[in-house]
Design a protein around this motif. Structure first.
Motif, PDB file in Angstrom:
ATOM      1  N   GLY A 110      12.383  34.635  38.365  1.00  0.00           N
ATOM      2  CA  GLY A 110      13.826  34.482  38.243  1.00  0.00           C
ATOM      3  C   GLY A 110      14.516  35.822  38.485  1.00  0.00           C
ATOM      4  O   GLY A 110      13.918  36.753  39.019  1.00  0.00           O
ATOM      5  N   GLU A 189      10.411  38.619  43.672  1.00  0.00           N
ATOM      6  CA  GLU A 189      10.729  37.202  43.635  1.00  0.00           C
ATOM      7  C   GLU A 189      12.211  36.945  43.383  1.00  0.00           C
ATOM      8  O   GLU A 189      12.687  35.814  43.526  1.00  0.00           O
ATOM      9  N   CYS A 190      12.948  37.982  43.004  1.00  0.00           N
ATOM     10  CA  CYS A 190      14.376  37.817  42.684  1.00  0.00           C
ATOM     11  C   CYS A 190      15.160  37.226  43.848  1.00  0.00           C
ATOM     12  O   CYS A 190      16.055  36.390  43.644  1.00  0.00           O
ATOM     13  N   SER A 193      15.272  33.547  43.919  1.00  0.00           N
ATOM     14  CA  SER A 193      15.725  32.884  42.693  1.00  0.00           C
ATOM     15  C   SER A 193      17.073  32.232  42.916  1.00  0.00           C
ATOM     16  O   SER A 193      18.123  32.770  42.576  1.00  0.00           O
ATOM     17  N   GLU A 227      14.159  28.167  35.324  1.00  0.00           N
ATOM     18  CA  GLU A 227      14.394  29.618  35.348  1.00  0.00           C
ATOM     19  C   GLU A 227      15.234  30.032  36.555  1.00  0.00           C
ATOM     20  O   GLU A 227      16.097  30.908  36.445  1.00  0.00           O
ATOM     21  N   THR A 228      15.003  29.418  37.695  1.00  0.00           N
ATOM     22  CA  THR A 228      15.737  29.821  38.902  1.00  0.00           C
ATOM     23  C   THR A 228      17.154  29.255  38.963  1.00  0.00           C
ATOM     24  O   THR A 228      17.914  29.574  39.887  1.00  0.00           O
TER      25      THR A 228
END
Length: 333
Positions: A110, A189-190, A193, A227-228
């Motif tokens: 996230g 990974e942001c 997200s 979360e995303t």
């Protein structure tokens, strides 16, 4: 005179709990810089700054040697408000024996990894009641331990450095019943997200598998549904100036600067608070690993593939419960 209702007071405390944690790093760093500059430049108490730096050097290795947790901090009532803000829910699919060690791999990262903190850095969601005899060690970037006072705050929650030496120490010097919690997608990974996204940075990240094999620690696939969805992002024109800057910045420091936004202090405003949306974290079945002191790349690749298979199975078993289409699959990049 009108007094706030219990519901209004609870909502305010929930917002404060999330706000203070998300911005605590910035506030501590800025306060520390201002105070120490004042002490050194405008007063005769520069020795205080010297003592702080001396302690930092002396205590430098602590985050890689099990940290310095305080149960009282993990049990703060504040963290219950933090988890209730979304709310966060932790759900296990299997019992976890305290006779082994584990590496719990949490997906996705996230924007600010709220799940990682709420469940594993505090008792806000009742981790110890759900997993009796298990000691969680949430692992994070070593940079959080470079700043005096901030490092104490972070370590008080049980957090340690995510370095290889730190993981080796925790798996060899702390007996059994230890659960190392890593978010392998990390800050890379942001950029993925986005609401509804199921993209994970995992294909070329196998270091956690190698460490698990080296110590015979079981891997636990874990997925946080929702979360995303906590933030929106402004996507800049591909190839434009800002987009090129984002890619350049990522190539330099391995951090993708996202233009993310959520809600403000009121429900219909924009700000940097996450949206108050439910997140359910499903803790899967431990994937047992053989103990191999020096695993070859082929062995690591084999168990990495088995881990991805177990993670995809976990995702597919539960996705429809959280509004995800039956046809949507994890995208591993």
């Amino acid at each position: 005179m009108l007094l706030p209702s219990k519901k209004d007071l609870k909502t305010a405390l929930e917002v404060f709990a999330v706000f203070q944690w998300a911005l605590s790093a910035l506030l501590i760093v800025m306060t520390l810089i201002v105070i120490n500059l004042y002490l050194v430049v405008f007063t005769q108490y520069w020795l205080v700054t010297v003592l702080i730096l001396t302690w930092l050097v002396f205590d430098w290795k602590t985050p890689e040697r099990g940290g310095r947790r305080y149960t009282c901090v993990r049990n703060w009532r504040l963290w219950k408000y933090y988890c209730d803000y979304f709310p966060l829910k932790l759900q296990k699919t299997h019992d976890i024996s305290p006779n082994c060690n584990y590496i719990l791999v949490c997906h996705p990262h996230g924007v600010l990894a709220h799940t990682w903190f709420g469940h594993f850095s505090s008792e806000g969601s009742g981790f110890s009641k759900m997993f009796p005899g298990i000691t969680p060690y949430p692992l994070t970037l070593g940079a959080f331990f470079w700043i005096p006072f901030l490092r104490e705050y972070v370590m008080a929650t049980g957090a340690c450095s995510v370095s290889e030496s730190s993981m080796d120490f925790l798996l060899t010097h702390k007996g059994t019943g230890n659960m190392l919690v890593v978010v392998v997608g990390g800050l890379a990974e942001c950029r993925y997200s986005l609401p509804g996204s199921s993209t994970l940075v995992l294909k070329n990240r196998s270091g956690f598998v190698r460490i698990a094999l080296r110590h015979g620690a079981a891997l636990i696939p874990t997925y946080a549904f929702g979360e995303t969805d906590l933030y929106d992002q402004h996507i800049f024109t591909p190839g434009g100036f800002v987009n090129r800057f984002q890619k350049w910045f990522q190539s330099m420091v391995h951090i993708y600067p996202c233009a993310f936004y959520g809600r403000g202090f009121t429900k219909n405003s924009r700000g940097l608070l996450p949206y108050a949306l439910p997140i359910t974290t499903i803790v899967g079945e431990p994937l047992q690993m053989p103990k191999i002191e020096n695993p070859s790349q082929e062995i690591v690749a084999k168990y990495h593939a088995l881990y991805i298979e177990a993670l995809c199975k976990l995702f597919d078993q539960h996705k429809t419960k959280f509004g995800i289409s039956e046809t949507q699959e994890l995208e591993i990049i």
